[in-house]
Write an enzyme that holds these catalytic residues in place. Sequence first.
Site, PDB file in Angstrom:
ATOM      1  N   GLY A   1       0.794  -1.214   0.000  1.00 60.70           N
ATOM      2  CA  GLY A   1       0.000   0.000   0.000  1.00 60.70           C
ATOM      3  C   GLY A   1       0.830   1.270   0.000  1.00 60.70           C
ATOM      4  O   GLY A   1       1.930   1.326  -0.541  1.00 60.70           O
ATOM      5  N   SER A   2       0.306   2.308   0.645  1.00 59.60           N
ATOM      6  CA  SER A   2       0.888   3.649   0.525  1.00 59.60           C
ATOM      7  C   SER A   2       2.254   3.806   1.177  1.00 59.60           C
ATOM      8  O   SER A   2       2.914   4.825   0.971  1.00 59.60           O
ATOM      9  CB  SER A   2      -0.077   4.693   1.106  1.00 59.60           C
ATOM     10  OG  SER A   2      -1.217   4.814   0.276  1.00 59.60           O
ATOM     11  N   THR A   3       2.706   2.837   1.970  1.00 59.32           N
ATOM     12  CA  THR A   3       4.074   2.922   2.476  1.00 59.32           C
ATOM     13  C   THR A   3       5.066   2.922   1.311  1.00 59.32           C
ATOM     14  O   THR A   3       6.176   3.444   1.438  1.00 59.32           O
ATOM     15  CB  THR A   3       4.388   1.743   3.418  1.00 59.32           C
ATOM     16  OG1 THR A   3       4.108   0.504   2.757  1.00 59.32           O
ATOM     17  CG2 THR A   3       3.561   1.831   4.695  1.00 59.32           C
TER      18      THR A   3
END
Length: 570
Positions: free
Chosen positions: A279-281
């Site tokens: 995801g956004s990491t």
Amino acid sequence: MTDFPQIRTGKSVRLEGVTKQALEIGRNRLILAGCLLTLAFTAVAGRVVELSALRDHNEPTVPTAAADAALQTGRADIVDRNGLLVATSLRTPSLYADPTEVLDAARAARRLTTVLTDLPVAEVEAKLRANRRFVWLKRSLTPHEQYRVNALGIPGLHFMDEWKRIYPQSSLMAHVVGFTDIDDRGISGVERSFDEVLRDGREPLHLSIDLRIQHIVRQELAHQISIFEAIGGTGVVLDVNTGETVAMVSLPDFDPNMAAEMSEDQRFNRATLGVYEMGSTFKIFNTAMALDAGTVTLSDGYDATKPIKIARFTINDFHGENRWLSVAEIFKYSSNIGSVKMAMDVGTERQKEFMGRMGMLEPMSLELPERGYPLVPSPWRPINTMTISFGHGLSVSPMHLAAGVATVVNGGIKRPTTLLKTNGRVLGEEVLKPSTSQAMRKLMRLVVMDGTGRNADAEGYLVGGKTGTAEKAGGGRGYARKSLLSSFVAAFPVNDPKYVVLVMVDEPKGQKFSHGYATGGWVAAPAVKRIVERAAPLLGVAPVDMDAPEIRRDLLVDLPDAGGKRLASF
């Protein structure tokens, strides 16, 4: 009449000669026996003197003991970085039988199973009737069990001393240390990776893990899994300057002392074996890539007003600002639209090369057999470039993510990740410009101060990081919208990073106190905050004055608003 005395005298002479001869023989025999007994006692006495006074009989005293004499204890011990015992070996009795010596197999089996109640009677009887001289009945008995079996007095039962592996920390180090089988062979974890070293070694194997930090991470991770009703999770702490793994937890875990009772889910190492779309990491890597390639600066930006449509897919922002965003704002607000446009400017080939440089396309170089292979798109097309920019389409392990973030924040030096204690700073390969690393530290601090990671703001400590909330891939095509991987990855102190902390929770469920959200900011960020606050003093990281001019200067980011006016944001 005159001859009679002569006759008596003659008889007397004959009797006296026989008696004298017998006496002589008896006396000689007594003398001989006495000599033999004297020699025997002399030999015994001499042997006693030799053993007690002249020989050391392998019992060295302090002055005479060899300095390098090593106590043989089966496999070598495993200890944490501070020397605390993680695994050791103890001698334990094992029970076997010689069936040819057993008088009544049925009766012996019945009596034995009254003491060793975990053994089936029929199975024991069958072994005692076997047509051979040796059968195992039970390995690694307790002293009490051995005493009670001995008390039965059953002919044909015997004991043999063996080594048994003991794990004093129970489940705390389960996925790191692993376990051995009944024959003391390493089956998983470092027990398997270093099996030959541990078998032949005399010195303990020193791990990089700090049991104190390991306990903190496990406790905080378990708390978040419990309150968000999740199915599992993982937590990692890495030293960014040495690559040492200070803590690595995967839940659910197991007790290696009772490895036979664990389930497959307990044995599965989510930190290194599981591979996930993070995801956004991954926007940490996407932004670092664009800055390092020189296609953007922090003050450059993109129009994030409208969703991006590609084929039958639409790329939206979770909470869209619906305006032009600078690169810093794209990171701060975690904009998918801005991230995609940033990645497309870098290009597909350079994105693939960058991910390879960061170690995202190969298994981790970690001393564990349980390592997952990244799931890499093939062919790597522009649509993959778009989705990878916000953490979908490329699956890696949480340890991949933590190691990659360590490289981003430590000045751009890629170091091998290890589970062994090192002797200070470790040389590595420069894969990012130092200026890129400095810019990313500012952006990660911005997320915690004024973005999606506010819940990770630890009092007194400069934490910078990034949230991630990814939908897990479904059984077929597409994603399971209610099955989330919620994570937060951070560095601290972000002005001069020493450690990376990652927490990922598997399938959390929104709660009333989180307003129904199960995102990384709600689920994982609070755990990172508490880990930092509890672990930092133990790791020698002192709290700082947040308002110190040098700190504000190092972490200042200029953010232009929608009208182009620049705003200083700390």
